[in-house]
Scaffold this motif. Structure first.
Motif, PDB file in Angstrom:
ATOM      1  N   LYS A  66      -0.756 -22.831  17.530  1.00 28.33           N
ATOM      2  CA  LYS A  66       0.062 -21.705  17.957  1.00 28.33           C
ATOM      3  C   LYS A  66      -0.699 -20.941  19.031  1.00 28.33           C
ATOM      4  CE  LYS A  66       2.501 -19.278  15.164  1.00 28.33           C
ATOM      5  NZ  LYS A  66       3.036 -18.370  14.124  1.00 28.33           N
ATOM      6  N   LYS A  67       0.018 -20.024  19.688  1.00 30.24           N
ATOM      7  CA  LYS A  67      -0.679 -19.095  20.565  1.00 30.24           C
ATOM      8  C   LYS A  67      -1.645 -18.270  19.731  1.00 30.24           C
ATOM      9  CE  LYS A  67       2.140 -18.021  24.608  1.00 30.24           C
ATOM     10  NZ  LYS A  67       2.809 -16.908  25.331  1.00 30.24           N
ATOM     11  N   ALA A 154      -2.945 -14.889  24.128  1.00 29.52           N
ATOM     12  CA  ALA A 154      -2.083 -14.362  23.065  1.00 29.52           C
ATOM     13  C   ALA A 154      -0.784 -13.810  23.638  1.00 29.52           C
ATOM     14  CB  ALA A 154      -2.816 -13.262  22.297  1.00 29.52           C
ATOM     15  N   GLY A 155       0.250 -13.832  22.801  1.00 31.65           N
ATOM     16  CA  GLY A 155       1.542 -13.265  23.190  1.00 31.65           C
ATOM     17  C   GLY A 155       1.641 -11.792  22.869  1.00 31.65           C
ATOM     18  N   GLY A 332       1.703  -6.123  30.834  1.00 30.49           N
ATOM     19  CA  GLY A 332       2.680  -7.066  30.310  1.00 30.49           C
ATOM     20  C   GLY A 332       2.351  -7.692  28.977  1.00 30.49           C
ATOM     21  N   LEU A 333       1.266  -7.261  28.323  1.00 28.66           N
ATOM     22  CA  LEU A 333       0.909  -7.802  27.009  1.00 28.66           C
ATOM     23  C   LEU A 333       1.227  -6.770  25.941  1.00 28.66           C
ATOM     24  CD1 LEU A 333      -0.472 -10.013  25.265  1.00 28.66           C
ATOM     25  CD2 LEU A 333      -2.605  -8.774  25.594  1.00 28.66           C
ATOM     26  N   PRO A 334       2.241  -7.006  25.098  1.00 27.19           N
ATOM     27  CA  PRO A 334       2.574  -6.033  24.049  1.00 27.19           C
ATOM     28  C   PRO A 334       1.400  -5.856  23.086  1.00 27.19           C
ATOM     29  CG  PRO A 334       4.332  -7.659  24.317  1.00 27.19           C
ATOM     30  CD  PRO A 334       3.161  -8.158  25.103  1.00 27.19           C
ATOM     31  N   MET A 335       0.990  -4.609  22.919  1.00 25.25           N
ATOM     32  CA  MET A 335      -0.107  -4.295  21.999  1.00 25.25           C
ATOM     33  C   MET A 335       0.195  -2.974  21.321  1.00 25.25           C
ATOM     34  SD  MET A 335      -4.215  -3.752  22.716  1.00 25.25           S
ATOM     35  CE  MET A 335      -4.597  -5.501  22.889  1.00 25.25           C
TER      36      MET A 335
END
Length: 374
Positions: A66-67, A154-155, A332-335
């Protein structure tokens, strides 16, 4: 590396790491991450921010295709953070009151590494895990700003950098810092004060007109630093005022900044209308952008489910402070930001409960476990 999150936390907070001086803690964490089986890199951030250590990026290969899941914490502390002597009594960790404790953010680091250690020792199947330990977060998110985000696979991710375990912060404000130089004219205060122009008086009248404190439910303004004058017998010719404005609303952020500048302009104009020659320099700096993640986004629901599985209360909220999460969301990386158990941070009354360290570690372990199952 210690085998218990409490003893590991005590070890970490005993290592000096005020912002810009994280060399010792970065060396320690690099060794511990490698011991856990990670591929570890330190970037060149130090040369860009005039520090002595860079960000640590660690990659743990997974057993599930997986990611990766991303876990982030910062290793610097505010001052006074030198020679911290942690005390543990009655299930609580604190100091003698002469320094901060450093739970912000070494509680997050301890919980991340101990959760990974426990997963590996139990032989649990897991996806790839990315761990990012940033430097100089406390002085403007400098480590995160200068990290090459293209390294991350990572997503989505989690910043372990807020208070009680169970807090899930899905939004944070923008921040603009400002600096104003008020220029008057120096003169001998006892011999010819009428030939001077008191910059302190100039600044004081402008400050009285400025917005300050809680503006509304999503906007704040603070004047935090004022510097000026050289001696009591000299009319001061320069005063510098520094502060910040925060808001979840872009329009309100801009409006408060404009009101501050207008207060300065009108005050200087008033002085000059009476024959003075006052002037000023006004400078704004955008520190970070606001973010707000949907309540039903996977990064949020995964954290919520992990907490529920552990029978821990869930407190989903929008916060008032900035963190590394602002930088990653802007790129752009949801955190989101999750709690570690720290209390009274940035003060010498800072403490943390032992039980919170255990709960925080269990939460991260459950978070990784759930992500592996989905």
């Amino acid at each position: 590396m210690k085998n218990d999150v409490v003893s590991y936390f005590l070890e970490l907070v005993s290592i000096d790491s005020e912002s810009g001086n994280e060399r010792a803690i970065v060396d320690k964490l690099k060794k511990d991450l490698e011991e856990l089986g990670a591929i570890v890199e330190e970037d060149d951030c130090a040369s860009k921010i005039e520090g002595n250590a860079g960000n640590l990026y660690a990659y743990f290969p997974g057993t599930i295709n997986k990611k990766p899941i991303l876990l982030c914490a910062h290793c610097d502390t505010v001052v006074p953070g030198k020679d911290i002597q942690p005390i543990m009594e009655n299930g609580r960790i604190f100091t003698d009151g002469t320094t901060i404790l450093g739970g912000d953010d070494k509680s997050g680091i301890a919980e991340i590494l101990m959760a990974i250690k426990q997963i590996k020792e139990k032989g649990i199947e897991h996806p790839p895990i990315e761990v990012l330990i940033t430097v100089s977060e406390e002085i403007g998110l400098l480590g995160a700003r200068n990290f090459d985000i293209s390294k991350l696979q990572a997503g989505f991710g989690y910043a372990l950098d807020t208070h009680q375990v169970g807090e899930v912060v899905i939004g944070a404000p923008s921040q603009i810092s400002f600096q104003i130089n008020f220029y008057g004219k120096e003169a001998h205060a006892g011999v010819e004060p009428e030939k001077g122009l008191n910059a302190i008086r100039l600044a004081a009248e402008a400050i009285a007109l400025m917005p300050n404190g809680r503006i509304d439910f999503e906007t704040t303004c603070n004047l935090g630093i004022i510097k000026g004058g050289t001696a009591t017998n000299i009319v001061p010719g320069l005063v510098t005022v520094e502060g910040e404005v925060r808001s979840h609303n872009k329009g309100k952020l801009q409006k408060v900044c404009e009101e501050i500048e207008q207060a300065v302009i009108s005050t200087v104009h008033k002085f000059n209308a009476n024959g003075a020659k006052a002037s000023f320099h006004f400078e704004l700096k955008k520190e970070y952008e606001a973010f707000l993640i949907d309540r039903n986004a996977p990064v949020v629901t995964l954290a919520e489910k992990a907490l529920q599985n552990l029978h821990l209360s869930v407190d989903i909220k929008v916060g008032g402070g900035g963190s590394d999460a602002n930088i990653f969301n802007a790129n752009g990386l949801p955190m989101i930001i999750v709690g570690t158990g720290m209390n009274n941070v940035h003060t010498t009354e800072e403490d943390i409960l032992v039980d919170e360290l255990y709960r925080g570690t269990a939460f991260i372990e459950e978070l990784i476990h759930l992500y592996a199952e989905e």
